[in-house]
Design a protein around this motif. Structure first.
Motif, PDB file in Angstrom:
ATOM      1  N   VAL A   1      20.495   7.509  10.023  1.00  0.00           N
ATOM      2  CA  VAL A   1      19.777   7.588  11.296  1.00  0.00           C
ATOM      3  C   VAL A   1      18.672   8.643  11.231  1.00  0.00           C
ATOM      4  O   VAL A   1      17.529   8.392  11.653  1.00  0.00           O
ATOM      5  N   LEU A   2      19.003   9.793  10.674  1.00  0.00           N
ATOM      6  CA  LEU A   2      18.014  10.865  10.577  1.00  0.00           C
ATOM      7  C   LEU A   2      16.876  10.496   9.630  1.00  0.00           C
ATOM      8  O   LEU A   2      15.711  10.772   9.920  1.00  0.00           O
ATOM      9  N   SER A   3      17.207   9.876   8.502  1.00  0.00           N
ATOM     10  CA  SER A   3      16.165   9.496   7.550  1.00  0.00           C
ATOM     11  C   SER A   3      15.243   8.432   8.133  1.00  0.00           C
ATOM     12  O   SER A   3      14.023   8.467   7.910  1.00  0.00           O
ATOM     13  N   GLU A   4      15.800   7.494   8.894  1.00  0.00           N
ATOM     14  CA  GLU A   4      14.969   6.484   9.555  1.00  0.00           C
ATOM     15  C   GLU A   4      14.040   7.129  10.573  1.00  0.00           C
ATOM     16  O   GLU A   4      12.857   6.753  10.692  1.00  0.00           O
ATOM     17  N   MET A   5      14.562   8.105  11.311  1.00  0.00           N
ATOM     18  CA  MET A   5      13.740   8.783  12.307  1.00  0.00           C
ATOM     19  C   MET A   5      12.592   9.524  11.646  1.00  0.00           C
ATOM     20  O   MET A   5      11.437   9.440  12.098  1.00  0.00           O
TER      21      MET A   5
END
Length: 236
Positions: free
Chosen positions: A130-134
């Motif tokens: 989730v963080l990497s996508e953000m």
């Protein structure tokens, strides 16, 4: 005063962050609390990303206000004018604070928001995913970064130029922008209605030239901000 010094820029930055800690902390809490509140209510970590992206897009207005707060506030502007720092050094700090500091600030608040909401979220993806996508979809997109810099540089210019009411300055700018968009849209409709479609299809737009023009907008606005800063006689 001697020639331009990066050491004085660093000293001014330390003074600025020390004196404005409360203002930056309040902004940090607001930028974390709002996405977290809606994220917990929706039980979706991706909802936090959407709100954090909106904050990143327009939050430069508030960050520019924090950057120039000391030179506008009645209780601090006299002290600000007496600091041993030149206009060039002051502008260097403001440029770094908005072009580098604000994106980092927005990314950190977004990371905090997602990390807080994730345990309450129904999202199946791992937190790292989730963080990497953000980060990749928001903070590493250069087009969005340039647009954010247009907003922050325009806000900086208004904060320097506006003598009294910032609300009037922002309202006038907003009305002017809406009128400009309306005129451009009107011209576009007129062209589409009256120009031969084959002529329009034959027109080729160079994407590289358009990208350069897009990038030059915040550069021009920062240059105007420096010119306005010198006009205010903010020098040692």
């Amino acid at each position: 005063m001697s020639a331009y010094s990066l050491g004085r820029v660093a000293q001014y930055a330390r003074y600025h962050y020390t004196s404005q800690t409360k203002n930056y902390l309040s902004l940090f809490l607001v930028c974390v609390a709002i996405p977290v509140l809606f994220g917990i209510l929706s039980r979706d970590a991706y909802y936090v990303i959407g709100i954090s992206t909106a904050i990143y897009t327009l939050g430069g207005i508030a960050y520019a206000l924090r950057t120039t707060y000391a030179m506008r506030h009645r209780g601090t502007k006299v002290m600000e004018c007496s600091l041993p720092v030149s206009n060039e050094e002051r502008m260097t700090f403001m440029l770094c604070n908005l072009a580098v500091g604000f994106p980092l600030f927005a990314a950190i608040t977004a990371l905090f928001g997602v990390a807080i909401v994730y345990p309450f979220s129904y999202t199946d993806a791992d937190l790292v995913v989730v963080l990497s996508e953000m980060i990749s979809d928001t903070f590493l997109q250069w087009q969005l970064y340039v647009f954010v810099q247009i907003v922050t540089s325009m806000s900086l210019l208004l904060n320097i130029v506006a003598r009294r009411s910032l609300f009037v300055a922002y309202l006038g700018t907003f009305i002017g922008f809406v009128l400009f968009i309306g005129i451009v849209a009107r011209i576009g409709v007129h062209v589409l209605m009256n120009v031969d479609p084959y002529v329009l299809e034959s027109i080729n737009f160079d994407e590289d030239v358009a990208a350069v023009v897009f990038i030059l907008i915040p550069v021009m606005l920062y240059a105007l901000s420096y010119w306005a800063l010198r006009r205010r006689q903010m020098r040692w």
